[in-house]
Enzyme design. Structure first.
Site, PDB file in Angstrom:
ATOM      1  N   GLN A   1      -6.293   7.870  -9.568  1.00 24.48           N
ATOM      2  CA  GLN A   1      -5.113   8.724  -9.747  1.00 24.48           C
ATOM      3  C   GLN A   1      -4.576   8.627 -11.179  1.00 24.48           C
ATOM      4  O   GLN A   1      -4.967   7.743 -11.944  1.00 24.48           O
ATOM      5  CB  GLN A   1      -4.018   8.317  -8.750  1.00 24.48           C
ATOM      6  CG  GLN A   1      -3.647   6.835  -8.826  1.00 24.48           C
ATOM      7  CD  GLN A   1      -3.181   6.249  -7.510  1.00 24.48           C
ATOM      8  OE1 GLN A   1      -2.847   6.971  -6.579  1.00 24.48           O
ATOM      9  NE2 GLN A   1      -3.147   4.926  -7.412  1.00 24.48           N
TER      10      GLN A   1
ATOM     11  N   GLU B   1      -4.541  -3.618  -2.693  1.00 24.12           N
ATOM     12  CA  GLU B   1      -4.173  -2.396  -3.427  1.00 24.12           C
ATOM     13  C   GLU B   1      -5.465  -1.802  -3.997  1.00 24.12           C
ATOM     14  O   GLU B   1      -6.247  -2.495  -4.636  1.00 24.12           O
ATOM     15  CB  GLU B   1      -3.174  -2.767  -4.536  1.00 24.12           C
ATOM     16  CG  GLU B   1      -2.968  -1.746  -5.628  1.00 24.12           C
ATOM     17  CD  GLU B   1      -2.425  -0.397  -5.156  1.00 24.12           C
ATOM     18  OE1 GLU B   1      -1.348  -0.359  -4.564  1.00 24.12           O
ATOM     19  OE2 GLU B   1      -3.117   0.626  -5.403  1.00 24.12           O
TER      20      GLU B   1
ATOM     21  N   GLY C   1      -7.751  -0.495   1.478  1.00 28.32           N
ATOM     22  CA  GLY C   1      -7.150  -1.096   2.671  1.00 28.32           C
ATOM     23  C   GLY C   1      -7.912  -0.767   3.943  1.00 28.32           C
ATOM     24  O   GLY C   1      -7.926  -1.555   4.893  1.00 28.32           O
TER      25      GLY C   1
ATOM     26  N   ASP D   1       2.276  -0.191   2.956  1.00 30.93           N
ATOM     27  CA  ASP D   1       3.162   0.349   1.912  1.00 30.93           C
ATOM     28  C   ASP D   1       2.345   1.358   1.102  1.00 30.93           C
ATOM     29  O   ASP D   1       1.924   1.100  -0.017  1.00 30.93           O
ATOM     30  CB  ASP D   1       3.646  -0.811   1.032  1.00 30.93           C
ATOM     31  CG  ASP D   1       4.582  -0.350  -0.072  1.00 30.93           C
ATOM     32  OD1 ASP D   1       4.971   0.836  -0.078  1.00 30.93           O
ATOM     33  OD2 ASP D   1       4.903  -1.178  -0.939  1.00 30.93           O
TER      34      ASP D   1
ATOM     35  N   ASP E   1       1.941   8.839  -0.385  1.00 34.40           N
ATOM     36  CA  ASP E   1       1.891   9.984   0.537  1.00 34.40           C
ATOM     37  C   ASP E   1       0.451  10.219   1.013  1.00 34.40           C
ATOM     38  O   ASP E   1      -0.497   9.818   0.335  1.00 34.40           O
ATOM     39  CB  ASP E   1       2.379  11.256  -0.176  1.00 34.40           C
ATOM     40  CG  ASP E   1       3.852  11.171  -0.559  1.00 34.40           C
ATOM     41  OD1 ASP E   1       4.546  10.278  -0.039  1.00 34.40           O
ATOM     42  OD2 ASP E   1       4.294  11.991  -1.379  1.00 34.40           O
TER      43      ASP E   1
HETATM   44  N1  SAM Z   1       7.002   3.090  -1.956  1.00 38.30           N
HETATM   45  C1  SAM Z   1       6.072   4.080  -2.263  1.00 38.30           C
HETATM   46  C2  SAM Z   1       6.249   5.398  -1.561  1.00 38.30           C
HETATM   47  O1  SAM Z   1       6.483   5.453  -0.331  1.00 38.30           O
HETATM   48  O2  SAM Z   1       6.156   6.403  -2.244  1.00 38.30           O
HETATM   49  C3  SAM Z   1       4.666   3.629  -2.205  1.00 38.30           C
HETATM   50  C4  SAM Z   1       4.435   2.323  -2.911  1.00 38.30           C
HETATM   51  S1  SAM Z   1       2.932   1.907  -3.548  1.00 38.30           S
HETATM   52  C5  SAM Z   1       3.036   2.429  -5.209  1.00 38.30           C
HETATM   53  C6  SAM Z   1       1.649   2.861  -2.820  1.00 38.30           C
HETATM   54  C7  SAM Z   1       0.298   2.342  -3.242  1.00 38.30           C
HETATM   55  O3  SAM Z   1      -0.689   2.605  -2.242  1.00 38.30           O
HETATM   56  C8  SAM Z   1      -0.254   2.966  -4.540  1.00 38.30           C
HETATM   57  O4  SAM Z   1      -0.205   2.015  -5.566  1.00 38.30           O
HETATM   58  C9  SAM Z   1      -1.695   3.370  -4.180  1.00 38.30           C
HETATM   59  O5  SAM Z   1      -2.619   3.076  -5.205  1.00 38.30           O
HETATM   60  C10 SAM Z   1      -1.925   2.527  -2.921  1.00 38.30           C
HETATM   61  N2  SAM Z   1      -2.998   3.037  -2.046  1.00 38.30           N
HETATM   62  C11 SAM Z   1      -3.251   4.331  -1.748  1.00 38.30           C
HETATM   63  N3  SAM Z   1      -4.319   4.398  -0.933  1.00 38.30           N
HETATM   64  C12 SAM Z   1      -4.745   3.124  -0.710  1.00 38.30           C
HETATM   65  C13 SAM Z   1      -5.794   2.555   0.049  1.00 38.30           C
HETATM   66  N4  SAM Z   1      -6.645   3.332   0.738  1.00 38.30           N
HETATM   67  N5  SAM Z   1      -5.923   1.209   0.061  1.00 38.30           N
HETATM   68  C14 SAM Z   1      -5.077   0.410  -0.642  1.00 38.30           C
HETATM   69  N6  SAM Z   1      -4.065   0.905  -1.379  1.00 38.30           N
HETATM   70  C15 SAM Z   1      -3.894   2.247  -1.420  1.00 38.30           C
END
Ligand code: SAM
Length: 284
Positions: free
Chosen positions: A43, A118, A150, A167, A170
């Site tokens: 991203q 992450e 994850g 966490d 979207d």
């Molecule tokens: N609080 C935030 C919100 O609701 O908008 C989200 C917090 S955090 C920044 C979300 C994280 O999920 C991102 O850093 C993204 O890289 C991670 N993420 C997305 N898909 C993922 C996956 N399949 N496995 C692990 N992490 C993932």
């Protein structure tokens, strides 16, 4: 053209971050400057500085967390499950790259291991360097940073974690599968027999279909399922939902919440499960 220009607009000498939420909704934030931006394999990662929200983490043009209100979301996604589980020792956080959730989990002395899975190492790097109000100085040795998907991670564990916190961003890009039924089946299996999980389940105002679907999966898999809400000003609609699935515990254990927090209190822990009528009706 640098990629961030896709998300920025200049009007009368002011620069605006334009968050494109959906076909009919755009949210604009005036910003002072772009502090960091880079494209990862997953991203576009950007940290901007703004007059109202302070530093903001923006992934693919969508605001994730800010210095002003990041604590509300991060406290709510962690202290609610950790106050319900009587003895959480192994905690898994999926996503959470801003490190704010992991930071809250370190406030629990009885927690022995915090696996933070992450997918995008660049998000953690950007937040540790440029968004310290949210990430803190996360040097607690119990936090084990795992840079992986994850989805893959949960499949490797059975009967292992006490608490799983999803966490996620979207349900687009790398997070799409974090909203699918098979993922919750794997989380259920990765949890111990008295384990519990929580995930962010989007806006009850704008994304009711996602909330209903997520709640439906969790309700089918866990004997106890509940939705709670909080007000997070930077998320569209302000009101945000979280869904809890538990194999055994359902009540907040202590009547004395003693962690150092800005939003969560003993009253919030009890009242956050009180839902407005439209939400009760939708989840019936
Ligand atoms: N609080 C935030 C919100 O609701 O908008 C989200 C917090 S955090 C920044 C979300 C994280 O999920 C991102 O850093 C993204 O890289 C991670 N993420 C997305 N898909 C993922 C996956 N399949 N496995 C692990 N992490 C993932």
């Amino acid at each position: 053209m640098t990629e961030n220009l896709k998300y920025l607009q200049t009007v009368d000498g002011n620069t605006w971050l334009v968050e494109d939420e959906a076909e009919n909704l755009k949210i604009n934030y005036r910003i002072n400057e772009v502090v960091y931006q880079e494209r990862s394999p997953f991203q576009h990662v950007m940290v901007v500085d703004s007059p109202v929200f302070g530093r903001m983490l923006v992934l693919d043009g969508i605001v994730q967390t800010t210095s002003l209100d990041g604590h509300i979301y991060n406290e709510m996604i962690t202290h609610v499950p950790l106050s319900i589980h009587p003895n959480p020792k192994r905690v898994l956080i999926i996503g959470g790259g801003d490190c704010g959730a992991a930071r809250e989990v370190t406030k629990y002395e009885q927690v022995e291991e915090i696996d933070m899975v992450e997918i995008d190492e660049l998000v953690v790097k950007a937040c540790k360097e440029h968004l310290t109000e949210v990430s803190g100085n996360l040097s607690d040795p119990r936090v084990n940073f795992i840079f992986d998907d994850g989805i893959k991670h949960v499949k490797k564990y059975k009967d292992h974690y006490d608490v799983v916190i999803v966490d996620s961003s979207d349900p687009i890009g790398p997070a799409t599968q974090l909203f699918e039924r098979s993922f919750y089946v794997d989380i259920h299996a990765a949890l111990k027999e008295d384990g519990l999980m929580v995930c962010q389940s989007q806006s009850p105002i704008f994304h009711m279909h996602i909330l209903k679907q997520t709640y439906g999966y969790i309700q089918e898999l866990f004997p106890i399922s509940k939705v709670y809400t909080a007000v997070v000003p930077t998320y569209p609609g302000g009101m945000w939902s979280f869904t809890l699935g538990s194999k055994k515990y359902e009540q907040v254990m202590s009547d004395q919440f003693d962690k150092d927090t800005k939003y969560v209190s003993q009253d919030i822990l009890k009242q956050c499960f009180a839902l407005p009528a439209f939400l009760q009706a939708a989840l019936k």
